[in-house]
Design an enzyme around this catalytic site. Structure first.
Site, PDB file in Angstrom:
ATOM      1  N   PHE A  83      -4.912 -18.363  50.610  1.00  0.00           N
ATOM      2  CA  PHE A  83      -4.953 -19.425  49.449  1.00  0.00           C
ATOM      3  C   PHE A  83      -5.846 -20.648  49.712  1.00  0.00           C
ATOM      4  CE2 PHE A  83      -3.527 -23.261  47.344  1.00  0.00           C
ATOM      5  CZ  PHE A  83      -3.171 -23.062  46.160  1.00  0.00           C
ATOM      6  N   CYS A  84      -5.690 -21.273  50.921  1.00  0.00           N
ATOM      7  CA  CYS A  84      -6.725 -22.295  51.329  1.00  0.00           C
ATOM      8  C   CYS A  84      -7.934 -22.045  51.288  1.00  0.00           C
ATOM      9  CB  CYS A  84      -6.184 -23.001  52.716  1.00  0.00           C
ATOM     10  SG  CYS A  84      -4.662 -23.831  52.586  1.00  0.00           S
ATOM     11  N   VAL A  85      -8.475 -20.574  52.028  1.00  0.00           N
ATOM     12  CA  VAL A  85      -9.856 -19.955  51.865  1.00  0.00           C
ATOM     13  C   VAL A  85     -10.269 -20.112  50.383  1.00  0.00           C
ATOM     14  CG1 VAL A  85     -11.170 -18.221  52.375  1.00  0.00           C
ATOM     15  CG2 VAL A  85      -9.567 -18.801  53.963  1.00  0.00           C
ATOM     16  N   HIS A  88     -10.896 -24.006  49.128  1.00  0.00           N
ATOM     17  CA  HIS A  88     -11.741 -24.609  49.798  1.00  0.00           C
ATOM     18  C   HIS A  88     -13.214 -24.037  49.467  1.00  0.00           C
ATOM     19  CE1 HIS A  88      -9.563 -28.161  50.741  1.00  0.00           C
ATOM     20  NE2 HIS A  88      -8.518 -27.251  50.902  1.00  0.00           N
TER      21      HIS A  88
END
Length: 349
Positions: A83-85, A88
């Protein structure tokens, strides 16, 4: 977009501190909903402290936003937080460096050797001459957020996994480009932390608001009602597995929980997983904790009464242990320096 194990507070339903956080988030980011932050919403004090650290390290201040997004992406890849990959990668598109975003996402090597070195450092946790509060703070922010998101949200940032499309990532970046390229006032989130637990700011942060935000987040996470056995198991696991992923299977976890009292093991298991491999937390792990006879949270209410806030606080306790160890690894106890910006800081048009 699917939350796991909790029902978050939606921005339109928020009151008090949570509403204040969401209002500032919307003003600074341009998004009414940020699922990564919403995973903290059942515990508004942790929501506020996490937002403050995110804002003051990643968004405010003088450092290049491109450099900070590179760090956020590097840490998220190292922590295996899809998700964070995705998020960002989109924010890196928003800085205007579309090629860099796709190069890093595909495992390629950036053309700029300074960017390549920064990216490698962020994922390795090796001590290096990156001591700017905004750079170190961004790395520590995502060691915390990655773990909370991995535990409490699905892997997809967009419905149907649309973030896997390069076109969608580029379009998403353009939608938030104006806010990403803005320069919000440093320190504006600190009033949200009034009355929350805190401690001394780390020396590497100097007088930056990043230090105050980090101290508040770690102190707030440290107030979780956990047993002594859990505290010891989490600290030892965070040290042992710092920067590494444990092998598949439960043998390593059984060893980590050796000596923990039986009724405390469901609690300790979740906290250790949050510190070391939050992406391996299962429905069964959470169900076992909710129905166990160990400590229930601040009110010790007993089985069946554990709330979403209790779960968020327990996971945050484990995540904060990992942040403390990452901080020691990155900074090696050294004072602030300015190696990243000393020669030729990156300027994003």
């Amino acid at each position: 977009m699917t939350f796991r194990h909790i029902t978050p507070i939606e921005p339109k339903a928020a009151t008090g501190l949570a509403a204040d956080v969401y209002q500032q988030q919307h003003a600074d980011v341009g998004l009414r909903r940020m699922p990564a932050l919403m995973t903290l919403s059942p515990a508004p004090d942790l929501l506020a402290a996490t937002w403050a650290l995110l804002r003051e390290s990643l968004m405010a201040g003088t450092m290049s936003r491109t450099a900070r997004e590179v760090v956020a992406l590097g840490v998220s890849l190292a922590n295996r937080c899809p998700f964070c990959v995705s998020a960002h990668s989109v924010f890196l598109h928003a800085t205007g460096d579309h090629r860099l975003a796709e190069t890093l996402l595909s495992g390629g090597q950036p053309d700029d050797p300074r960017i390549a070195a920064l990216f490698a450092w962020s994922g390795s946790r090796a001590a290096a001459p990156y001591r700017e509060p905004e750079i170190v703070g961004t790395a520590l922010t995502f060691h915390f957020i990655n773990r909370m998101v991995s535990a409490l949200h699905s892997e997809d940032m967009l419905p149907g996994g649309l973030q896997r499309s390069r076109v969608v990532r580029g379009v998403g970046g353009r939608m938030v480009a104006g806010k990403v390229r803005a320069n919000p006032e440093p320190g504006a989130s600190l009033p949200l932390l009034a009355g929350l637990p805190s401690g001394p700011a780390p020396s590497w942060a100097g007088d930056s608001p990043v230090g105050t935000a980090l101290a508040t987040l770690l102190a707030t996470a440290g107030t979780a009602e956990v047993g002594d056995d859990t505290r010891q198991a989490v600290t030892e696991a965070a040290d042992r597995w710092a920067g590494k992923h444990p092998p598949m299977g439960d043998a390593w976890l059984t060893e980590a929980l050796w000596g923990v009292l039986e009724d405390e093991r469901p609690q300790a298991r979740l906290a250790v997983l949050a510190a070391v491999a939050a992406y391996r937390i299962t429905d069964a792990d959470v169900a076992a904790w909710r129905t166990s006879a160990g400590r229930a949270g601040a009110d010790h209410a007993g089985p069946g009464r554990r709330s979403d806030a209790d779960l968020v606080r327990l996971l945050a306790f484990g995540a904060a242990a990992a942040v403390r160890r990452a901080e020691a690894d990155y900074t090696a106890g050294q004072p602030p320096v300015s190696a990243w910006s000393a020669e030729a800081p990156i300027v994003v048009a």
